[in-house]
Design an enzyme around this catalytic site. Structure first.
Site, PDB file in Angstrom:
ATOM      1  N   SER A 239       0.860  -1.187   0.000  1.00 10.81           N
ATOM      2  CA  SER A 239       0.000   0.000   0.000  1.00 10.81           C
ATOM      3  C   SER A 239       0.888   1.226   0.000  1.00 10.81           C
ATOM      4  O   SER A 239       1.902   1.274   0.705  1.00 10.81           O
ATOM      5  CB  SER A 239      -0.886  -0.027   1.244  1.00 10.81           C
ATOM      6  OG  SER A 239      -0.814   1.195   1.948  1.00 10.81           O
ATOM      7  N   LYS A 240       0.505   2.215  -0.817  1.00  9.88           N
ATOM      8  CA  LYS A 240       1.403   3.361  -0.922  1.00  9.88           C
ATOM      9  C   LYS A 240       1.380   4.203   0.347  1.00  9.88           C
ATOM     10  O   LYS A 240       2.272   5.006   0.566  1.00  9.88           O
ATOM     11  CB  LYS A 240       1.118   4.181  -2.174  1.00  9.88           C
ATOM     12  CG  LYS A 240      -0.227   4.802  -2.260  1.00  9.88           C
ATOM     13  CD  LYS A 240      -0.300   5.584  -3.567  1.00  9.88           C
ATOM     14  CE  LYS A 240      -1.701   6.113  -3.771  1.00  9.88           C
ATOM     15  NZ  LYS A 240      -1.894   6.665  -5.102  1.00  9.88           N
ATOM     16  N   ARG A 241       0.366   4.011   1.166  1.00 11.91           N
ATOM     17  CA  ARG A 241       0.349   4.756   2.419  1.00 11.91           C
ATOM     18  C   ARG A 241       1.245   4.111   3.471  1.00 11.91           C
ATOM     19  O   ARG A 241       1.799   4.775   4.321  1.00 11.91           O
ATOM     20  CB  ARG A 241      -1.074   4.883   2.953  1.00 11.91           C
ATOM     21  CG  ARG A 241      -1.770   6.127   2.444  1.00 11.91           C
ATOM     22  CD  ARG A 241      -3.242   6.122   2.759  1.00 11.91           C
ATOM     23  NE  ARG A 241      -3.938   5.072   2.026  1.00 11.91           N
ATOM     24  CZ  ARG A 241      -4.275   5.172   0.735  1.00 11.91           C
ATOM     25  NH1 ARG A 241      -3.984   6.253   0.066  1.00 11.91           N
ATOM     26  NH2 ARG A 241      -4.902   4.190   0.115  1.00 11.91           N
ATOM     27  N   ARG A 242       1.404   2.798   3.386  1.00 13.31           N
ATOM     28  CA  ARG A 242       2.124   2.104   4.449  1.00 13.31           C
ATOM     29  C   ARG A 242       3.521   1.662   4.018  1.00 13.31           C
ATOM     30  O   ARG A 242       4.465   1.673   4.803  1.00 13.31           O
ATOM     31  CB  ARG A 242       1.296   0.886   4.871  1.00 13.31           C
ATOM     32  CG  ARG A 242       1.843   0.082   6.016  1.00 13.31           C
ATOM     33  CD  ARG A 242       1.034  -1.185   6.221  1.00 13.31           C
ATOM     34  NE  ARG A 242       0.878  -1.888   4.955  1.00 13.31           N
ATOM     35  CZ  ARG A 242      -0.259  -2.459   4.553  1.00 13.31           C
ATOM     36  NH1 ARG A 242      -1.318  -2.450   5.318  1.00 13.31           N
ATOM     37  NH2 ARG A 242      -0.315  -3.061   3.387  1.00 13.31           N
TER      38      ARG A 242
END
Ligand code: GLU
Length: 469
Positions: A239-242
């Site tokens: 995930s690009k957020r994590r």
């Protein structure tokens, strides 16, 4: 569109809505390798129909990433944009309507959700036989056959088979007439003469619907290949957020395109023998989509880092120096361009080359050479500047005024002065290192001092003595 001698035409179809994801890079590589192996053609299509999230800078990011990886398109007159194909999308929708393969629907979203539970998952086909005419707010839905199966020919997955009864009558045009992604993506591939669609597993659920569209529009569907999903160390989908997923970030940290390409190819595939770091030519010879493993692939940044270190060590010193330039006098250098000294870097480059895993790590290793003052690290000072330090530094600076300025003489001097105080070399050199480089770890010290020169070394030692009082 021209066709290639082998007839293979693949495309890379990223959406310009953010940084360049490593999963996209892997799809690009798989497409590129197949095109090269077969004498086919790779084309680029930028899927920009999400007008709100698409941005010109992300388009540039796509072009930069392709150039950096060395996987540019074979046909290129500027990027082809999905938005430019919108008339083709509309024509396709009209064609489906005219053939009775699609129908207008005025069900509100809440109704659709409320009525589910029938044989079709999702929409239940309420408007199928109502014969609604076009009107503002009416969506267009594809009429999925009630019976039969859709068998997808997927080079990675064999023949995933979907019962048509489980596929809902999906929307192809929204109430405002705009085509949905699923349809636009198919029509573009048709118009561009694409023979093989190689992309990430995330799109597999779309595939039976898309294949039905190909057939309803009177075309032979392409051969599909869905590369495995990428997961982190906890087996969660990246995930690009994590997770770290942006190619731009890896590039800025100093990952090499060659190492990146090699590593990305292995996310789902393995070369023959017990090898992982493999010459690109071998990859080109050996890679087969049919050998790609469909199970999730672990994107292991630690392993990528180790790969990168090996690629760095395999370079000639000249190649290493040239690869380091963006961190030395380019966009990533923290000193003024005029403060960079090419000869000084060349002198320490072989020492640095064996000690970095990513090129950006050279910056803290060599900044003592190019910053007017060494960086001031309080923790390093606290650690190294203990009781004996001031006295020892005083003796070292006095000796350094006259000693022959070479690695061996410098080392001998510190060794002897340390021994006179009962200190081993490691202990004795620590305050010298911190005074001169601002750090407790770094390149071999005496080689570093030789390159830095007598004047700057002794000035920094004196400044440290003053600071220590
Ligand atoms: N634009 C889609 C994506 O970036 C690509 C879909 C496809 O390759 O068919 O995920």
């Amino acid at each position: 569109m021209t066709s290639s001698p082998s007839g293979v035409r693949v495309r890379f179809a990223p959406s310009p809505t953010g940084m360049f994801h490593v999963g996209n890079a892997r799809s690009l590589l798989y497409n590129w390798v197949l095109a090269k192996q077969s004498g086919g053609t790779l084309v680029l299509r930028v899927e920009d129909t999400d007008a709100e999230r698409s941005k010109p800078e992300w388009v540039q990011g796509i072009l930069d990433a392709m150039a950096w990886l060395g996987c540019g398109p074979d046909e290129y007159e500027g990027p082809l944009f999905q938005s430019a194909f919108v008339q083709h999308h509309r024509d396709a929708i009209d064609k489906l309507l005219a053939a009775g393969r699609a129908y207008y629907c005025d069900c509100a979203r809440e109704q659709v959700v409320g009525r589910t539970g029938s044989e079709h998952k999702g929409y239940d086909g309420f408007c199928r036989e109502r014969g609604l005419a076009s009107a503002p707010g009416r969506a267009v839905r594809f009429r999925v056959p009630d019976e039969g199966q859709t068998v997808v020919r997927d080079l990675v997955r064999g023949e995933p088979t979907f019962d048509n009864a489980t596929i809902e009558d999906f929307v192809v045009a929204r109430g405002d007439g705009s085509p949905v992604f699923l349809l636009a993506n198919v029509v573009d591939d048709m118009v561009m003469g694409i023979t093989h669609v190689i992309r990430a597993e995330e799109h597999l659920p779309n595939t039976p619907k898309q294949q039905l569209l190909w057939q309803a529009l009177g075309h032979e569907p392409p051969v599909w290949a869905h590369a495995p999903i990428l997961v982190n160390e906890k087996r969660q989908k990246l995930s690009k957020r994590r997770d770290r997923v942006a190619l731009e970030d890896f590039r800025a940290e100093g990952y090499l395109a060659d190492a990146m390409r090699n590593y990305l190819m292995l996310l789902g595939w393995a070369p023959s023998g017990d090898r992982e770091i493999v010459p690109w030519d071998d990859i080109m010879n050996e890679f087969r989509l049919s050998d790609v493993n469909p199970s999730p692939a672990f994107f292991d940044v630690k392993k990528l880092r180790a790969f990168n270190g090996e690629y760095i060590r395999a370079m000639s010193v000249e190649e290493f120096i040239s690869a380091c330039q963006p961190w030395l006098r380019g966009e990533f250098a923290p000193w003024r361009p005029g403060d960079y000294d090419e000869a000084a870097f060349a002198a320490v480059a072989p020492l640095a080359q064996t000690r970095v895993a990513v090129l950006g790590e050279i910056v803290p290793m060599v900044d003592f050479l190019f910053l007017p003052e060494p960086p001031s690290d309080e923790a390093a000072w606290a650690k190294a500047m203990t009781g004996e330090a001031v006295g020892l530094l005083g003796e070292v600076v006095a000796a350094f005024e006259t000693v022959a300025w070479d690695t061996d003489s410098l080392k001998r001097t510190v060794e002897e002065l340390g021994a006179a105080r009962g200190l081993k070399l490691g202990k004795a050199q620590a305050p010298v290192r911190v005074a001169v480089t601002g750090r407790t770890i770094g390149l071999p010290l005496f080689e570093s001092l030789e390159v830095l020169g007598r004047e700057r070394t002794t000035n920094r030692l004196r400044a440290a003595i003053t600071r220590l009082g």
